[in-house]
Design a protein around this motif. Structure first.
Motif, PDB file in Angstrom:
ATOM      1  N   LYS A 155       5.704  -1.650 -13.734  1.00  0.00           N
ATOM      2  CA  LYS A 155       5.866  -1.581 -15.183  1.00  0.00           C
ATOM      3  C   LYS A 155       5.539  -0.186 -15.693  1.00  0.00           C
ATOM      4  CE  LYS A 155       4.348  -3.733 -19.507  1.00  0.00           C
ATOM      5  NZ  LYS A 155       3.461  -4.721 -20.122  1.00  0.00           N
ATOM      6  N   GLY A 156       4.417   0.377 -15.222  1.00  0.00           N
ATOM      7  CA  GLY A 156       4.028   1.716 -15.655  1.00  0.00           C
ATOM      8  C   GLY A 156       5.050   2.761 -15.242  1.00  0.00           C
ATOM      9  N   TYR A 157       5.621   2.608 -14.032  1.00  0.00           N
ATOM     10  CA  TYR A 157       6.587   3.593 -13.540  1.00  0.00           C
ATOM     11  C   TYR A 157       7.870   3.547 -14.366  1.00  0.00           C
ATOM     12  CZ  TYR A 157       9.250   6.323 -10.108  1.00  0.00           C
ATOM     13  OH  TYR A 157       9.987   7.279  -9.485  1.00  0.00           O
ATOM     14  N   GLU A 158       8.328   2.348 -14.682  1.00  0.00           N
ATOM     15  CA  GLU A 158       9.560   2.229 -15.475  1.00  0.00           C
ATOM     16  C   GLU A 158       9.358   2.801 -16.877  1.00  0.00           C
ATOM     17  OE1 GLU A 158      10.934  -1.744 -16.231  1.00  0.00           O
ATOM     18  OE2 GLU A 158      13.023  -1.096 -16.109  1.00  0.00           O
ATOM     19  N   GLU A 159       8.211   2.501 -17.486  1.00  0.00           N
ATOM     20  CA  GLU A 159       7.938   3.046 -18.821  1.00  0.00           C
ATOM     21  C   GLU A 159       7.861   4.570 -18.788  1.00  0.00           C
ATOM     22  OE1 GLU A 159       5.349  -0.788 -20.488  1.00  0.00           O
ATOM     23  OE2 GLU A 159       4.362   1.061 -19.899  1.00  0.00           O
ATOM     24  N   TRP A 160       7.242   5.097 -17.706  1.00  0.00           N
ATOM     25  CA  TRP A 160       7.123   6.560 -17.598  1.00  0.00           C
ATOM     26  C   TRP A 160       8.501   7.196 -17.456  1.00  0.00           C
ATOM     27  CZ3 TRP A 160       8.251   9.640 -13.205  1.00  0.00           C
ATOM     28  CH2 TRP A 160       7.919  10.984 -13.343  1.00  0.00           C
ATOM     29  N   ILE A 161       9.390   6.594 -16.642  1.00  0.00           N
ATOM     30  CA  ILE A 161      10.733   7.149 -16.456  1.00  0.00           C
ATOM     31  C   ILE A 161      11.466   7.225 -17.805  1.00  0.00           C
ATOM     32  CG2 ILE A 161      13.020   6.652 -15.506  1.00  0.00           C
ATOM     33  CD1 ILE A 161      11.691   5.682 -12.974  1.00  0.00           C
ATOM     34  N   LEU A 162      11.387   6.126 -18.572  1.00  0.00           N
ATOM     35  CA  LEU A 162      12.077   6.110 -19.862  1.00  0.00           C
ATOM     36  C   LEU A 162      11.506   7.152 -20.819  1.00  0.00           C
ATOM     37  CD1 LEU A 162      12.496   2.255 -20.360  1.00  0.00           C
ATOM     38  CD2 LEU A 162      14.196   3.894 -19.563  1.00  0.00           C
ATOM     39  N   ARG A 190       0.837  -1.211   0.000  1.00  0.00           N
ATOM     40  CA  ARG A 190       0.000   0.000   0.000  1.00  0.00           C
ATOM     41  C   ARG A 190       0.870   1.260   0.000  1.00  0.00           C
ATOM     42  NH1 ARG A 190      -1.523   3.861   3.082  1.00  0.00           N
ATOM     43  NH2 ARG A 190      -0.228   3.157   4.796  1.00  0.00           N
ATOM     44  N   ARG A 191       1.995   1.228   0.738  1.00  0.00           N
ATOM     45  CA  ARG A 191       2.867   2.395   0.776  1.00  0.00           C
ATOM     46  C   ARG A 191       3.717   2.520  -0.493  1.00  0.00           C
ATOM     47  NH1 ARG A 191       6.573   1.527   3.872  1.00  0.00           N
ATOM     48  NH2 ARG A 191       6.066  -0.406   4.988  1.00  0.00           N
ATOM     49  N   THR A 192       3.995   1.392  -1.162  1.00  0.00           N
ATOM     50  CA  THR A 192       4.890   1.424  -2.315  1.00  0.00           C
ATOM     51  C   THR A 192       4.171   1.847  -3.598  1.00  0.00           C
ATOM     52  OG1 THR A 192       6.216  -0.341  -1.312  1.00  0.00           O
ATOM     53  CG2 THR A 192       6.516   0.042  -3.662  1.00  0.00           C
ATOM     54  N   ILE A 193       2.917   1.399  -3.775  1.00  0.00           N
ATOM     55  CA  ILE A 193       2.200   1.686  -5.027  1.00  0.00           C
ATOM     56  C   ILE A 193       2.064   3.195  -5.271  1.00  0.00           C
ATOM     57  CG2 ILE A 193      -0.060   1.521  -6.135  1.00  0.00           C
ATOM     58  CD1 ILE A 193      -0.221  -1.354  -5.255  1.00  0.00           C
ATOM     59  N   PRO A 194       1.676   4.030  -4.275  1.00  0.00           N
ATOM     60  CA  PRO A 194       1.611   5.479  -4.546  1.00  0.00           C
ATOM     61  C   PRO A 194       2.946   6.048  -5.013  1.00  0.00           C
ATOM     62  CG  PRO A 194       0.465   4.959  -2.511  1.00  0.00           C
ATOM     63  CD  PRO A 194       1.149   3.707  -2.926  1.00  0.00           C
ATOM     64  N   TRP A 195       4.049   5.533  -4.455  1.00  0.00           N
ATOM     65  CA  TRP A 195       5.358   6.001  -4.923  1.00  0.00           C
ATOM     66  C   TRP A 195       5.568   5.639  -6.392  1.00  0.00           C
ATOM     67  CZ3 TRP A 195       9.843   2.829  -5.957  1.00  0.00           C
ATOM     68  CH2 TRP A 195      10.981   3.569  -6.256  1.00  0.00           C
ATOM     69  N   LEU A 196       5.156   4.423  -6.768  1.00  0.00           N
ATOM     70  CA  LEU A 196       5.313   3.998  -8.160  1.00  0.00           C
ATOM     71  C   LEU A 196       4.344   4.726  -9.090  1.00  0.00           C
ATOM     72  CD1 LEU A 196       5.730   0.151  -7.581  1.00  0.00           C
ATOM     73  CD2 LEU A 196       7.516   1.759  -8.228  1.00  0.00           C
ATOM     74  N   GLU A 197       3.232   5.186  -8.549  1.00  0.00           N
ATOM     75  CA  GLU A 197       2.241   5.883  -9.379  1.00  0.00           C
ATOM     76  C   GLU A 197       2.466   7.395  -9.426  1.00  0.00           C
ATOM     77  OE1 GLU A 197      -1.524   2.780  -8.813  1.00  0.00           O
ATOM     78  OE2 GLU A 197      -1.415   4.627  -7.621  1.00  0.00           O
ATOM     79  N   VAL A 206      18.196  10.271 -11.606  1.00  0.00           N
ATOM     80  CA  VAL A 206      18.214   9.998 -10.162  1.00  0.00           C
ATOM     81  C   VAL A 206      17.012   9.140  -9.783  1.00  0.00           C
ATOM     82  CG1 VAL A 206      17.994  11.035  -7.869  1.00  0.00           C
ATOM     83  CG2 VAL A 206      19.539  12.041  -9.547  1.00  0.00           C
ATOM     84  N   LYS A 207      15.835   9.484 -10.333  1.00  0.00           N
ATOM     85  CA  LYS A 207      14.648   8.656 -10.091  1.00  0.00           C
ATOM     86  C   LYS A 207      14.843   7.246 -10.640  1.00  0.00           C
ATOM     87  CE  LYS A 207      10.816  11.865  -9.582  1.00  0.00           C
ATOM     88  NZ  LYS A 207       9.437  12.185  -9.987  1.00  0.00           N
ATOM     89  N   GLN A 208      15.474   7.162 -11.791  1.00  0.00           N
ATOM     90  CA  GLN A 208      15.717   5.836 -12.384  1.00  0.00           C
ATOM     91  C   GLN A 208      16.628   5.004 -11.482  1.00  0.00           C
ATOM     92  OE1 GLN A 208      18.111   5.652 -16.002  1.00  0.00           O
ATOM     93  NE2 GLN A 208      16.582   4.298 -16.925  1.00  0.00           N
ATOM     94  N   GLU A 209      17.629   5.626 -10.883  1.00  0.00           N
ATOM     95  CA  GLU A 209      18.534   4.922  -9.978  1.00  0.00           C
ATOM     96  C   GLU A 209      17.804   4.490  -8.701  1.00  0.00           C
ATOM     97  OE1 GLU A 209      21.861   3.020  -8.903  1.00  0.00           O
ATOM     98  OE2 GLU A 209      21.526   4.055 -10.813  1.00  0.00           O
ATOM     99  N   ASP A 210      16.902   5.353  -8.191  1.00  0.00           N
ATOM    100  CA  ASP A 210      16.094   4.982  -7.028  1.00  0.00           C
ATOM    101  C   ASP A 210      15.222   3.771  -7.344  1.00  0.00           C
ATOM    102  OD1 ASP A 210      15.513   8.440  -5.979  1.00  0.00           O
ATOM    103  OD2 ASP A 210      17.187   7.076  -5.614  1.00  0.00           O
ATOM    104  N   PHE A 211      14.657   3.753  -8.555  1.00  0.00           N
ATOM    105  CA  PHE A 211      13.807   2.631  -8.954  1.00  0.00           C
ATOM    106  C   PHE A 211      14.636   1.349  -9.081  1.00  0.00           C
ATOM    107  CE2 PHE A 211      10.218   0.541 -10.616  1.00  0.00           C
ATOM    108  CZ  PHE A 211      10.615  -0.213 -11.712  1.00  0.00           C
ATOM    109  N   ARG A 212      15.856   1.466  -9.613  1.00  0.00           N
ATOM    110  CA  ARG A 212      16.731   0.287  -9.716  1.00  0.00           C
ATOM    111  C   ARG A 212      17.108  -0.234  -8.327  1.00  0.00           C
ATOM    112  NH1 ARG A 212      20.535   2.518 -12.459  1.00  0.00           N
ATOM    113  NH2 ARG A 212      19.648   2.043 -14.490  1.00  0.00           N
TER     114      ARG A 212
END
Length: 871
Positions: A343-350, A258-265, A278-284
């Protein structure tokens, strides 16, 4: 005549066990052959009459004539006269009576009378210091064992801690007096007799101790009942702890999701490419550090849930239903949502990195063009608004008019740049450039200034044309120079812009396209150089005419400010930029070749990993169906197999490294493989989860086997039958396959059977109703498929006995002294403290007509343990 001396010797050598074994054999033979009863009654009656004649009487019926005890006493008197004076024979006779009527019925865990009595003493005195009962003579000499027996059952009668091992007389007298006063056990021995004897008589001690056993036999029943209750409560407490652990782990995992999904969205845009990286590195970091432990927790949660359900089934408890929202399916759903958000967050970052990269390129290009344009327009308004033509000669006016025409050509040439500036500004707005406000302001200023220049140009031309009618002198040569120099100068400026223009490409084809365009540009340079030389020749011709005609030129060309020197200077600058552009394009080509190598490297590893995961998934499917050997062997093999799979982790990590290089190089496509990193991550996690579930299934089978007492041969038979009918090797039987399996095991579940038909082994009625009953057990959700674990649970339930609520109620009734209720004091006295408090906290008050204050309802509590009512 009975030889009591021989009987006494037999007891000393063979012990009571031999006596009991002989009598048990006699009883069994009597039951097996009724003819013996008649023979023995006749023989025993004659033997008794042979002695009773001496007292002047006899018996006819051995059961009826001895019932009032009078003739039996006469018989004993006659026998006593026979052994009168022979102490050993007398004592042997009495010992036989004691052994038969006081000790024979003592039995603990199917042992003989003597062993049972000794085992009972050892268990009751085990917690007491300085007491070690190993026999019926020396172990009782210090008197502590007698006191320990009394204190264990009646702690209110003995202060055990005040006794001393070195004072045996006091200890023995204390035990004998308390037993006589409070337990109705007569004093059978004197303390001095025991203490002053090197080895007390075993039969005397056994006789005395048997009195204690019979006095406390009621407490023994209570202890047995308490043990049964403790066992049931221990199972229930363990199951409740597992339920609490599951609920906590499920809550923690769901809370993390529940806490992680809002961060990804979160789609908060950044201003620069560096900020997005920097966001991409945080996601990795999230993917490689924070998520893997949660994957393990999710797997452990499913394993704990399956183990708990198995234990509940084995202990005849109702199935565990987690709190709302905490089912395994709820967790899987939340996990699916999490992976979708990933998946949506990674695509958005790219996509954001591409957008910001494009924006930075456009912004630089915009400001470059604006600077060039502003430099060109600097002073143009002042030039267009001056009225120098009013005081000029005709030739000067004509010169001004031609100069103005050249300016119009220059103005028209700059129209394209202004349109490019506006187009770039519009694209920056469409791509949501963070500094769009300053871009729009600069663009608007340029456009407004351009409109003013156009209007001023039109007005000045009208003024010069009016003056031209009066002034008709013109220098054609200067005019031709100006007309040809202006577009050529503009072409050079455009060429210089193109040579300095930044470029972004993502593959070899794109850079090769730029290189081709550059080569085409270079092919036009010879023709352009001819034009430059022609323009320079015009200026040379002017100088030649002036020199040949003695004309002194005052100043430069009146029609243009473009000098031959400026044209030569810009030409040299442009020629110097050409090799620089060559180098930049070649470097980018090298970069794209390197990127292509990265794609190929990643694809090679990805294809190998993908094939490995696919092969292992298929192999696990075969292993789960074709496993041989004992369950422990299967479990060991599976864990070794799991280790071999985990040893492949470095290959996954290597692929992650290649993937990181791909992302750092901003590579967004790969024509060499169909696998993506996300696809392979999911496959790897699924592989690890599948082997863990298979291991858990075998562990549950071991748990079922051990709890239900199923033999290894039965498990082989069940597995062989199950696999035989599992034609598609799916690990589950459909309804008709399961029915065929049951029939092969002897169950009568075929259709069109009579209602009264019996199962082949004499069990329940067969037919469709019996099959529907069984399907309701093994497939409670109505999915239409039966797993092997459900099949094993059913077969073990059919072949083993289980605790029931009625058994627990009967045990509580013993503790409550046959009352319909029980009190807290009774529970605390009979049960261990933690289990006593467990019962007190959960038992409802008893409301029957015989209730007393503090009465507790143990019946409803017992049925609730087995799901037959609510706690």
């Amino acid at each position: 005549m009975v030889d009591y001396h021989a009987a006494n010797n037999q007891s000393s050598v063979g012990g009571p066990q031999t006596y009991m074994e002989q009598e048990n054999d006699w009883d069994r033979d009597l039951l097996l052959d009724p003819a013996w009863e008649k023979q023995q009654r006749k023989t025993f009656t004659a033997w008794c009459n042979s002695h009773l004649r001496k007292a002047g009487t006899q018996i006819e019926n051995i059961e009826e004539d001895f019932r009032d005890g009078l003739k039996l006493m006469l018989l004993l008197e006659v026998i006593s006269e026979i052994v009168d004076g022979n102490a050993k024979m007398t004592l042997g006779m009495i010992w036989t009576i004691i052994l038969r009527f006081a000790i024979q019925d003592i039995s603990v865990e199917e042992t003989s009378a003597k062993e049972g009595l000794l085992l009972w003493c050892q268990r009751k005195t085990a917690p007491y210091k300085n007491v070690n009962v190993q026999n019926f003579h020396i172990s009782w000499k210090d008197g502590l064992a007698f006191n320990a027996l009394i204190h264990r059952h009646r702690p209110d009668l003995i202060d055990y801690d005040s006794l001393r091992k070195d004072d045996p007389v006091t200890n023995l007298n204390n035990a004998f007096e308390v037993a006589e006063k409070h337990l109705d056990i007569p004093k059978m021995l004197d303390a001095e007799d025991i203490v002053n004897t090197a080895r007390p008589d075993e039969k005397a001690i056994m006789t005395y101790v048997s009195s204690f056993y019979h006095a406390f036999s009621g407490a023994q029943k209570a202890e047995t009942a308490a043990n049964r209750i403790c066992k049931v409560l221990a199972v229930n407490q363990e199951n409740e702890q597992m339920m609490e652990d599951y609920e906590k782990l499920a809550s923690d995992l769901l809370e993390w999701i529940r806490r992680t999904i809002p961060w990804l969205e979160n789609r908060t845009q950044e201003k620069t490419v560096n900020d997005m990286q920097v966001k991409q590195e945080d996601f990795r970091d999230y993917r490689c550090v924070h998520k893997p432990p949660k994957v393990q927790e999710k797997c452990q949660l499913e394993i704990s849930f399956n183990t708990l359900q198995t234990k509940l089934r084995l202990s005849n408890r109702p199935a565990f239903m987690p709190s709302e929202g905490r089912m395994v399916s709820d967790i899987n759903k939340a996990w699916h949502n999490l992976e979708g958000a990933e998946k949506g967050y990674e695509e958005w970052i790219l996509s954001e990195i591409r957008r910001l990269e494009r924006l930075e390129h456009l912004a630089v290009k915009f400001h470059q063009k604006c600077a060039i344009h502003e430099s060109w327009t600097d002073g143009k308004e002042a030039m267009l608004t001056q009225k120098d033509y009013e005081t000029c000669t005709l030739s000067e006016v004509k010169a001004l008019l031609r100069k103005h025409e050249a300016f119009e050509s220059d103005l028209a040439a700059h129209q394209d740049r202004v349109e490019q500036i506006a187009a770039i500004a519009q694209e920056l707005n469409e791509l949501d450039y963070y500094d769009a406000a300053s871009v729009n302001a600069r663009c608007q200023k340029i456009c407004d200034q351009w409109d003013v220049l156009g209007e001023l140009t039109h007005k000045r031309k009208e003024s010069l044309e009016r003056t031209e009618k009066q002034l008709e002198s013109i220098d054609e040569l200067y005019l031709e120079y100006a007309k040809r120099a202006a577009p050529f100068n503009n072409w050079m400026e455009g060429a210089m812009e193109d040579l300095q223009d930044m470029f972004i490409v993502h593959n070899i084809e794109e850079i090769q396209g730029l290189i081709t365009a550059h080569e085409q540009f270079k092919s036009t340079l010879p023709e352009a150089n001819k034009e430059r030389e022609a323009i320079q020749s015009i200026q040379s011709e002017v100088q030649k005419i002036a020199q040949s005609n003695g004309i002194k030129l005052s100043g430069g060309n009146p029609y243009t400010s473009i000098t031959p020197e400026s044209i030569n200077s810009k030409w040299e600058q442009a020629m110097a930029m050409v090799p620089l552009r060559d180098n930049a394009l070649q470097e980018e080509l090298n970069k794209q070749n390197s990127n292509d190598t990265l794609r190929a490297t990643f694809a090679t590893q990805a294809n190998a990993v993908g094939a490995y995961i696919q092969a292992k998934m298929e192999e696990i499917g075969r292993i789960s169906i074709e496993m041989n050997g004992t369950l422990e062997d299967q479990l060991t093999n599976l864990k070794e197999y799991q280790k071999s799979i985990m040893s492949y982790t470095p290959e996954i990590n290597k692929l992650e490294g290649y993937h990181q290089h791909i992302q750092e190089a901003l590579i967004f496509d790969n024509q060499y493989t169909s696998y993506t990193m996300e696809h392979l991550r999911v496959g790897w996690e699924q592989l690890l989860t599948t082997i863990a579930r298979t291991i858990n299934e075998v562990e549950n089978q071991i748990l079922t086997r051990d709890a239900k007492g199923i033999s290894q041969e039965q498990l082989y038979e069940y597995r062989a039958s199950f696999n035989h009918f599992d034609k598609d090797h799916s690990g589950a039987l459909m309804a008709e396959e399961f029915k065929a399996c049951l029939i092969s095991l002897g169950y009568d579940v075929e259709k069109d059977k009579q209602v009264g038909a019996q199962r082949l082994d004499g069990g329940r009625a067969g037919g469709e109703a019996e099959f529907n009953r069984i399907m309701g057990i093994v497939d409670p959700n109505g999915s239409g498929a039966v797993t092997f674990q459900a099949f094993i649970d059913f077969m073990s339930t059919e072949t083993t006995d289980r605790d029931t609520a009625d058994q627990v109620i009967a045990s509580f009734k013993i503790l409550a002294a046959d009352k319909n209720y029980i009190t807290a004091d009774e529970l605390r006295r009979e049960l261990p403290p933690d289990q006593a408090e467990y019962c007190i906290a959960r038992m409802a008050p008893y409301t029957g007509p015989d209730a007393v204050p503090g009465a507790l309802d143990y019946m409803s509590f017992s049925t609730a343990l087995y799901g037959e009512s609510d706690l």
